[in-house]
Design a protein around this motif. Structure first.
Motif, mmCIF file in Angstrom:
data_model
loop_
_atom_site.group_PDB
_atom_site.id
_atom_site.type_symbol
_atom_site.label_atom_id
_atom_site.label_comp_id
_atom_site.label_asym_id
_atom_site.label_seq_id
_atom_site.Cartn_x
_atom_site.Cartn_y
_atom_site.Cartn_z
ATOM 1 N N LYS A 124 0.843 -1.210 0.000
ATOM 2 C CA LYS A 124 0.000 0.000 0.000
ATOM 3 C C LYS A 124 0.874 1.254 0.000
ATOM 4 O O LYS A 124 0.584 2.226 -0.675
ATOM 5 C CB LYS A 124 -0.923 -0.005 1.220
ATOM 6 C CG LYS A 124 -1.973 -1.087 1.117
ATOM 7 C CD LYS A 124 -3.091 -0.904 2.136
ATOM 8 C CE LYS A 124 -4.061 -2.053 2.059
ATOM 9 N NZ LYS A 124 -3.504 -3.327 2.569
ATOM 10 N N ASP A 125 1.964 1.230 0.804
ATOM 11 C CA ASP A 125 2.873 2.399 0.801
ATOM 12 C C ASP A 125 3.805 2.373 -0.395
ATOM 13 O O ASP A 125 4.191 3.412 -0.916
ATOM 14 C CB ASP A 125 3.829 2.402 2.019
ATOM 15 C CG ASP A 125 3.191 1.892 3.264
ATOM 16 O OD1 ASP A 125 2.301 2.582 3.744
ATOM 17 O OD2 ASP A 125 3.579 0.789 3.730
ATOM 18 N N LEU A 126 4.221 1.172 -0.783
ATOM 19 C CA LEU A 126 5.245 1.050 -1.824
ATOM 20 C C LEU A 126 4.730 0.155 -2.943
ATOM 21 O O LEU A 126 5.169 -0.991 -3.094
ATOM 22 C CB LEU A 126 6.533 0.465 -1.252
ATOM 23 C CG LEU A 126 7.201 1.213 -0.095
ATOM 24 C CD1 LEU A 126 8.434 0.469 0.394
ATOM 25 C CD2 LEU A 126 7.591 2.620 -0.510
ATOM 26 N N LEU B 41 10.480 7.887 -7.721
ATOM 27 C CA LEU B 41 11.544 6.964 -8.135
ATOM 28 C C LEU B 41 10.955 5.847 -9.005
ATOM 29 O O LEU B 41 11.465 5.558 -10.091
ATOM 30 C CB LEU B 41 12.211 6.364 -6.878
ATOM 31 C CG LEU B 41 13.150 5.178 -7.087
ATOM 32 C CD1 LEU B 41 14.383 5.582 -7.881
ATOM 33 C CD2 LEU B 41 13.591 4.588 -5.737
ATOM 34 N N ALA B 42 9.835 5.261 -8.532
ATOM 35 C CA ALA B 42 9.217 4.156 -9.276
ATOM 36 C C ALA B 42 8.742 4.638 -10.647
ATOM 37 O O ALA B 42 8.879 3.926 -11.654
ATOM 38 C CB ALA B 42 8.050 3.576 -8.477
ATOM 39 N N ARG B 43 8.187 5.866 -10.668
ATOM 40 C CA ARG B 43 7.729 6.404 -11.961
ATOM 41 C C ARG B 43 8.916 6.531 -12.922
ATOM 42 O O ARG B 43 8.852 6.188 -14.086
ATOM 43 C CB ARG B 43 7.050 7.766 -11.735
ATOM 44 C CG ARG B 43 6.066 8.111 -12.845
ATOM 45 C CD ARG B 43 5.262 9.369 -12.540
ATOM 46 N NE ARG B 43 4.872 9.516 -11.152
ATOM 47 C CZ ARG B 43 5.180 10.565 -10.376
ATOM 48 N NH1 ARG B 43 5.879 11.576 -10.851
ATOM 49 N NH2 ARG B 43 4.759 10.635 -9.130
ATOM 50 N N HIS B 44 10.028 7.021 -12.403
ATOM 51 C CA HIS B 44 11.221 7.158 -13.255
ATOM 52 C C HIS B 44 11.672 5.791 -13.783
ATOM 53 O O HIS B 44 11.952 5.647 -14.973
ATOM 54 C CB HIS B 44 12.377 7.796 -12.476
ATOM 55 C CG HIS B 44 13.694 7.610 -13.180
ATOM 56 N ND1 HIS B 44 14.085 8.408 -14.235
ATOM 57 C CD2 HIS B 44 14.667 6.669 -13.037
ATOM 58 C CE1 HIS B 44 15.244 7.972 -14.694
ATOM 59 N NE2 HIS B 44 15.634 6.918 -13.981
ATOM 60 N N ASN C 57 12.201 3.412 -18.596
ATOM 61 C CA ASN C 57 12.693 2.048 -18.821
ATOM 62 C C ASN C 57 14.112 1.892 -18.261
ATOM 63 O O ASN C 57 15.036 1.463 -18.949
ATOM 64 C CB ASN C 57 12.631 1.703 -20.323
ATOM 65 C CG ASN C 57 12.877 0.213 -20.534
ATOM 66 O OD1 ASN C 57 12.687 -0.568 -19.597
ATOM 67 N ND2 ASN C 57 13.319 -0.168 -21.719
ATOM 68 N N ASP C 58 14.261 2.287 -16.989
ATOM 69 C CA ASP C 58 15.586 2.263 -16.363
ATOM 70 C C ASP C 58 15.471 1.617 -14.979
ATOM 71 O O ASP C 58 15.786 2.234 -13.954
ATOM 72 C CB ASP C 58 16.106 3.716 -16.241
ATOM 73 C CG ASP C 58 17.575 3.781 -15.881
ATOM 74 O OD1 ASP C 58 18.250 2.730 -15.935
ATOM 75 O OD2 ASP C 58 18.045 4.873 -15.531
ATOM 76 N N PRO C 59 15.025 0.326 -14.932
ATOM 77 C CA PRO C 59 14.751 -0.279 -13.626
ATOM 78 C C PRO C 59 15.960 -0.382 -12.720
ATOM 79 O O PRO C 59 15.845 -0.301 -11.500
ATOM 80 C CB PRO C 59 14.226 -1.687 -13.992
ATOM 81 C CG PRO C 59 14.659 -1.932 -15.390
ATOM 82 C CD PRO C 59 14.752 -0.597 -16.042
ATOM 83 N N TRP C 60 17.157 -0.541 -13.280
ATOM 84 C CA TRP C 60 18.370 -0.674 -12.465
ATOM 85 C C TRP C 60 19.077 0.670 -12.265
ATOM 86 O O TRP C 60 20.151 0.729 -11.698
ATOM 87 C CB TRP C 60 19.353 -1.632 -13.139
ATOM 88 C CG TRP C 60 18.942 -3.065 -13.110
ATOM 89 C CD1 TRP C 60 18.189 -3.722 -14.042
ATOM 90 C CD2 TRP C 60 19.267 -4.024 -12.109
ATOM 91 N NE1 TRP C 60 18.022 -5.020 -13.678
ATOM 92 C CE2 TRP C 60 18.680 -5.248 -12.494
ATOM 93 C CE3 TRP C 60 19.993 -3.976 -10.923
ATOM 94 C CZ2 TRP C 60 18.792 -6.410 -11.732
ATOM 95 C CZ3 TRP C 60 20.112 -5.132 -10.165
ATOM 96 C CH2 TRP C 60 19.514 -6.325 -10.572
ATOM 97 N N GLY D 111 13.121 11.496 -7.143
ATOM 98 C CA GLY D 111 12.649 10.920 -5.878
ATOM 99 C C GLY D 111 13.631 11.153 -4.735
ATOM 100 O O GLY D 111 13.281 11.057 -3.561
ATOM 101 N N PHE D 112 14.891 11.425 -5.079
ATOM 102 C CA PHE D 112 15.905 11.644 -4.025
ATOM 103 C C PHE D 112 16.268 13.128 -3.863
ATOM 104 O O PHE D 112 17.114 13.464 -3.029
ATOM 105 C CB PHE D 112 17.184 10.867 -4.344
ATOM 106 C CG PHE D 112 17.099 9.397 -4.022
ATOM 107 C CD1 PHE D 112 16.576 8.509 -4.941
ATOM 108 C CD2 PHE D 112 17.531 8.901 -2.791
ATOM 109 C CE1 PHE D 112 16.481 7.145 -4.654
ATOM 110 C CE2 PHE D 112 17.449 7.548 -2.493
ATOM 111 C CZ PHE D 112 16.924 6.674 -3.439
ATOM 112 N N GLU D 113 15.620 13.997 -4.651
ATOM 113 C CA GLU D 113 16.042 15.404 -4.631
ATOM 114 C C GLU D 113 16.052 15.982 -3.223
ATOM 115 O O GLU D 113 16.924 16.747 -2.838
ATOM 116 C CB GLU D 113 15.109 16.284 -5.485
ATOM 117 C CG GLU D 113 15.027 15.933 -6.943
ATOM 118 C CD GLU D 113 13.965 14.882 -7.265
ATOM 119 O OE1 GLU D 113 13.559 14.133 -6.355
ATOM 120 O OE2 GLU D 113 13.551 14.817 -8.433
#
Ligand SMILES: Cc1cc2nc3c(=O)[nH]c(=O)nc-3n(C[C@H](O)[C@H](O)[C@H](O)COP(=O)(O)OP(=O)(O)OC[C@H]3O[C@@H](n4cnc5c(N)ncnc54)[C@H](O)[C@@H]3O)c2cc1C
Length: 474
Positions: free
Chosen positions: A102-104, A238-241, A246-249, A344-346
């Motif tokens: 639910k959170d992630l 982050l997940a959206r990025h 298309n950069d899962p890693w 996501g880390f900004e």
């Protein structure tokens, strides 16, 4: 009362002869526990609760070892005894945080996830962790409540042995060198340091690997790791990025940052498939490796020692120093890279770095029984089993489940009669490390068993090796 330490140093160039030194004996107890990780903590607590006097020597400011001072903090369902009590107490104090889908959303199956990466994307999960600092506060309180004389910021440096028994340990703290006497000693150092200094034979980390698993002739220990945390991570961004680019890693952002000189050599080193037993899993991670901890938006991030460095941090100060220095450099670079390049880390911040680089594969002391893979895979039944049969999944032989027991004799080292082993210092072979022999619940159980054995032997006026183990404790 003093203990006279006589130097054993030979007078040769490069060695210094220390004159015989008088060390004050400042404390004495029935049971002396060295190291307060899950093993040492539970041993001290349980022995004290059984009514014997206990001293615990811990080099940091709290018990819990890798799981508090090392920031590991993984919470599990209680396995009974002190482990269950810990989980309940942490929960009652609000120190347990459970992240779910639910959170992630999409965390299961996310290649950045340390624990959930192999799950089917989108599946339900529950990743529970405890706040390492909060847990440490609770554990300090529990030892005080039980009447354990816990000496923090106190380093164990040597053992005094007479006639096959440890008579005292030498410690160093703000008061200088001190000796602590005891009847029974318990090794909770996580690296069998007390056992080794007392003369117990052991196999070095990396030793015992099956043939063909070395690399350029060197048997490397399974690397240790320094854990650290970042707060203020916006996971949805982050997940959206990861999805939309298309950069899962995060390989593309890493490449971009490397081209700009923002990624130091070695930070995102490639995996070395098939080079060693644990090479693929623990060589280090080609991209980020993280797990939610403590609160929403806070993640723990793994920095493993590069496998190729072959560091023996339990035996060499130079190796330990190198690991601490270079991993801090990696963490500094990694946190700045994440903030600058990764959506996501900004607004995230580096919040904590573990107090020590955890050692996964330190010394393996030789006990009256050395627990082996055969014991586990063939399900050996021991008359002195400390638990009823446990069922665990082993990844060494293809993620199969095995049912087995561990004998009390694996708690008893060769050569020394009044010493009990716990946790990662128990007597077991290299291959069993990731099976059961090093996880937090089991290490806590081993401590409780050792504390029970010490108090019971003292109560009966016999040695720990004379104790007849007739039924499982757990
Ligand atoms: C990087 C890393 C990640 C891990 N991840 C997981 C995981 O996800 N799940 C899991 O269940 N297990 C995990 N483990 C394994 C688990 O954490 C350890 O096996 C377990 O903590 C061992 O418990 P222990 O009590 O034997 O020793 P430790 O936890 O190592 O504690 C030893 C204690 O002794 C003290 N000490 C050591 N030497 C001295 C000295 N000379 N003087 C005074 N005090 C001393 C230390 O300060 C420490 O508090 C991980 C281990 C590492 C290193």
């Amino acid at each position: 009362m003093t203990i006279t330490l006589r130097s054993t140093a030979v007078d040769t160039p490069g060695q210094l002869e220390i004159p015989a030194t008088q060390i004050p004996v400042t404390a004495e107890a029935d049971v002396v526990v060295v190291g307060g990780g899950p093993g040492g903590f539970a041993a001290a607590l349980h022995a004290a609760r059984m009514g014997v006097s206990v001293i615990l020597i811990e080099r940091f400011d709290m018990p819990g070892g890798v799981h508090t001072s090392g920031l590991q903090g993984a919470a599990n369902e209680g396995v009974g005894g002190i482990h269950t009590e810990l989980m309940e107490r942490f929960a009652a104090k609000g120190y347990i945080y459970t992240a779910t889908e639910k959170d992630l959303p999409d965390w299961a199956g996310n290649p950045l996830s340390h624990y959930e990466r192999n799950m089917k994307p989108g599946s339900a999960f529950a990743r529970a962790s405890f706040n390492p600092e909060g847990a440490g506060c609770e554990m300090v309180g529990m030892l005080a409540e039980a009447g354990v004389n816990a000496m923090y910021q106190t380093a164990f440096i040597d053992a005094v042995v007479d006639g096959g028994k440890i008579t005292a340990v030498i410690t160093h703290n703000a008061s200088g060198l001190q000796a602590v006497r005891g009847k029974v000693f318990i090794d909770g150092t996580g690296t069998a340091e007390l056992a080794a200094r007392a003369g117990v034979p052991y196999v070095r980390g990396g030793g015992g690997q099956p043939p063909g698993t070395d690399w350029d002739g060197i048997k490397r220990p399974i690397p240790g790791g320094l854990l650290w945390t970042m707060t203020g991570v916006e996971y949805d961004k982050l997940a959206r990025h990861q999805r939309t680019s298309n950069d899962p890693w995060l390989s593309r952002v890493i490449e971009e940052a490397a081209a700009a000189g923002d990624i130091p050599a070695g930070l995102y080193r490639p995996r070395m498939k098939g080079e060693s037993v644990y090479g693929e899993a623990y060589i280090g991670h080609p991209t980020l490796d993280m797990s939610p901890i403590s609160a929403p938006g806070t993640f723990i991030i793994w920095q493993n020692v590069p496998y190729e460095w072959a560091l023996h941090m339990d035996e060499s100060a130079a190796d330990e120093t190198r690991a601490r220095r270079e991993l801090r450099g990696f963490i500094d670079a990694e946190s700045r890279f994440l903030k600058k390049y990764v959506p996501g880390f900004e607004n995230a911040a580096l919040s904590d770095i573990g107090r020590f680089v955890g050692i996964r594969d330190g010394r393996h002391p030789i006990g009256e029984h050395v627990f082996s893979m055969q014991d586990a895979t063939e399900g050996h039944e021991f008359p002195d089993a400390v638990t009823r049969p446990m069922t665990k999944t082993f990844f060494w032989d293809g993620y199969r489940k095995h049912k087995f027991t561990v004998p009390y004799r694996s708690f008893l080292p060769k050569k020394i009669d009044n010493l009990l082993l716990t946790g990662a210092s128990l007597s077991f072979t290299y291959e069993t490390i990731f099976m059961v022999m090093r996880n937090f619940p089991w290490c806590t159980q081993t401590g409780e068993i050792a504390g029970f054995a010490a108090a019971r032997a003292i109560g009966k006026g016999i040695g720990v090796k004379e104790l007849e183990w007739k039924q499982p404790y757990f």
